[in-house]
Design a protein around this motif. Structure first.
Motif, PDB file in Angstrom:
ATOM      1  N   ALA A 363     -63.751  10.882 -66.695  1.00 51.44           N
ATOM      2  CA  ALA A 363     -64.343  11.770 -67.698  1.00 51.44           C
ATOM      3  C   ALA A 363     -65.025  10.827 -68.961  1.00 51.44           C
ATOM      4  CB  ALA A 363     -63.365  12.849 -68.292  1.00 51.44           C
ATOM      5  N   ILE A 364     -63.871  10.007 -69.421  1.00 49.04           N
ATOM      6  CA  ILE A 364     -64.593   9.200 -70.527  1.00 49.04           C
ATOM      7  C   ILE A 364     -65.202   7.881 -70.220  1.00 49.04           C
ATOM      8  CG2 ILE A 364     -62.517   9.812 -71.873  1.00 49.04           C
ATOM      9  CD1 ILE A 364     -61.220   7.063 -71.207  1.00 49.04           C
ATOM     10  N   GLY A 365     -65.505   7.704 -68.760  1.00 48.11           N
ATOM     11  CA  GLY A 365     -66.269   6.780 -68.467  1.00 48.11           C
ATOM     12  C   GLY A 365     -65.694   5.361 -68.593  1.00 48.11           C
ATOM     13  N   GLN A 366     -64.262   5.263 -68.537  1.00 51.22           N
ATOM     14  CA  GLN A 366     -63.791   4.012 -68.775  1.00 51.22           C
ATOM     15  C   GLN A 366     -62.340   3.851 -68.325  1.00 51.22           C
ATOM     16  OE1 GLN A 366     -62.498   3.278 -73.206  1.00 51.22           O
ATOM     17  NE2 GLN A 366     -64.217   4.799 -73.234  1.00 51.22           N
ATOM     18  N   LYS A 367     -61.856   2.729 -68.052  1.00 52.13           N
ATOM     19  CA  LYS A 367     -60.563   2.490 -67.497  1.00 52.13           C
ATOM     20  C   LYS A 367     -59.955   2.306 -68.949  1.00 52.13           C
ATOM     21  CE  LYS A 367     -59.380   1.541 -63.706  1.00 52.13           C
ATOM     22  NZ  LYS A 367     -58.564   2.365 -62.798  1.00 52.13           N
ATOM     23  N   ILE A 368     -58.247   2.855 -68.624  1.00 51.35           N
ATOM     24  CA  ILE A 368     -57.511   2.668 -69.665  1.00 51.35           C
ATOM     25  C   ILE A 368     -56.641   1.427 -69.402  1.00 51.35           C
ATOM     26  CG2 ILE A 368     -55.724   3.638 -71.017  1.00 51.35           C
ATOM     27  CD1 ILE A 368     -56.633   6.427 -70.458  1.00 51.35           C
ATOM     28  N   PRO A 369     -56.617   0.478 -70.183  1.00 52.73           N
ATOM     29  CA  PRO A 369     -55.829  -1.062 -69.762  1.00 52.73           C
ATOM     30  C   PRO A 369     -54.336  -0.601 -69.702  1.00 52.73           C
ATOM     31  CG  PRO A 369     -57.317  -1.158 -71.932  1.00 52.73           C
ATOM     32  CD  PRO A 369     -57.480   0.221 -71.563  1.00 52.73           C
ATOM     33  N   VAL A 370     -53.909  -1.149 -68.626  1.00 52.56           N
ATOM     34  CA  VAL A 370     -52.421  -0.953 -68.395  1.00 52.56           C
ATOM     35  C   VAL A 370     -51.675  -2.330 -69.171  1.00 52.56           C
ATOM     36  CG1 VAL A 370     -50.718  -0.999 -66.635  1.00 52.56           C
ATOM     37  CG2 VAL A 370     -52.939   0.099 -66.070  1.00 52.56           C
TER      38      VAL A 370
END
Length: 433
Positions: A363-370
């Motif tokens: 939805a936000i168009g980006q990966k959340i860094p792990v």
């Protein structure tokens, strides 16, 4: 256009085009030829990327003529609604009217479904529990199955149906295996490892093109709830770094549990948002919390807070993801990206919550860094539900005492988080708040 390299029959290409599918999606381009080649595949992609259509086309391309005596394809899905949806896809593309599709799902009267199988079937679409039940009654013949498909594998695991999947797979002598999922995690590998030998993994990412600017984000993947508690305390015990932090939980019960657990260690530094009892340190207004010189941690329950505006709070920690992803997105959206803002949004997630994380990323168009887990984090072992229930009966106070749910750091390990130098520098900037 559907390319020849996808190895679909001309009739099937014509059928697909007539149904309005003019161009193959990424998942079809990456998998159809490999499925036709007989390879075991693990396919990961978001909802709506075309996973179901992919394997329906692969099955129809494989079975040119219906035999009807015993199924050659077994498709396992999460529930009755998905059984009906997959069956509907077969009806849409199936021009071979002799092909028999039978659906199995929990419903009154198992005999009717057993009769349908006895009348003949080429493809069985079933929930794992119902397929296993009928197999044990000798009503489902798996001797001729040559293709086993597990769809929505992550949701099947979330419902705790790994055992019937494994038993059915092990009851098939030799077959090609296709597993489709939205997320890949340890519990998934544990389920499929016994029957999938060196599968190729295909990943499809379809992120929104929305230009959404969020606060800096980090994702910590942990194995279970108790390890979440350990990680939460490990962070919040550092008063110099975590000068002000809001911790979100889904329910009032969990929020109160977090408050009591943290309050045992951090005393007056912990507060509850909208507390129900007068003897609990709390605030009914976010501005009061910001102005407080003693409280630096505010525990908030998602279910009744309505709190989304967290401007100027250095740390936002989602101990649990809200049920509505819009709430999470609003909290992490940076309303003033042109201004310097040092807010960091940290999310904790177990394997079973990664599905919700993927939907947020989409939805936000980006990966959340792990982020890597800290070296001194105590990883709690998985506990069987039966064991936990027995303990719940015996223990009067469910809140973890010091040394049980939390793991105390040694003095030599204090504040030695396993952050990269860049992450640590960003987090240190929060001290000025």
């Amino acid at each position: 256009m559907w390319a020849d390299k996808l190895k679909l029959s001309k009739q099937l290409v014509r059928t697909v085009t007539e149904a309005g599918f003019n161009n193959p999606k990424e998942v079809q381009l990456k998998t159809l030829a490999r499925i036709a080649g007989g390879q075991d595949l693990l396919v990961a992609g978001p909802e709506g990327c075309g996973k179901t259509t992919t394997y329906v086309l692969a099955v129809l391309n494989r079975i040119k003529q219906g035999f009807g005596d015993a199924p050659r394809v077994l498709i396992l899905v999460e529930n009755k609604e998905k059984v009906e949806a997959v069956s509907g896809q077969f009806k849409l593309f199936n021009k071979n009217k002799s092909l028999q599709i039978v659906g199995l799902y929990p419903a009154p009267g198992i005999e009717a479904q057993m009769d349908a199988l006895a009348d003949g079937s080429d493809v069985v679409v079933a929930t794992p529990d119902r397929a296993r039940a009928i197999y044990l009654k000798l009503g489902l013949n798996l001797n001729k199955v040559e293709l086993l498909i597990v769809d929505d594998a992550d949701l099947i695991i979330k419902q705790g149906m790994q055992l019937p999947v494994a038993e059915l797979a092990n009851s098939i002598a030799k077959a090609q295996h296709l597993v489709f999922t939205e997320v890949v995690h340890d519990k998934l590998w544990k389920m499929i490892d016994p029957f999938m030998k060196l599968p190729a993994t295909v990943e499809v990412e379809e992120l929104s093109e929305t230009d959404l600017v969020t606060y800096e984000q980090l994702l910590y993947q942990v194995p279970n709830f108790r390890t979440k508690l350990n990680l939460l305390y490990l962070f919040l015990a550092d008063a110099e770094l975590f000068t002000k932090a809001i911790v979100f939980a889904n329910t009032v019960f969990t929020a109160e549990k977090l408050y009591k657990s943290l309050q045992q260690r951090l005393k007056h530094e912990v507060a509850l948002f909208n507390p129900e009892f007068f003897d609990v340190t709390g605030f009914k207004d976010l501005f009061e919390f910001k102005a407080s010189t003693s409280a630096r941690i505010l525990i908030v329950a998602n279910e009744n807070s309505g709190l989304t505006d967290v401007l100027d709070i250095p740390f936002i920690l989602h101990f649990e993801l809200p049920l509505e992803q819009e709430i999470f997105i609003k909290r992490v959206t940076n309303p003033s990206p042109q201004e310097k803002n040092e807010t960091l949004a940290i999310t904790f997630a177990t394997d079973l919550e990664l599905n919700a994380v993927k939907k947020i990323e989409q939805a936000i168009g980006q990966k959340i860094p792990v982020a890597a887990l800290p070296d001194d984090l105590h990883i709690e072992k998985e506990q069987k539900p039966e064991t936990e229930e027995k303990k719940a009966v015996k223990v009067k106070n469910p809140d973890p005492e010091p040394g049980t749910a939390f793991h105390e750091k040694k003095a030599s390990n204090a504040k030695t988080y396993n952050f990269s130098s860049g992450e640590k520098a960003k987090m240190n900037n929060k001290r000025k708040h």
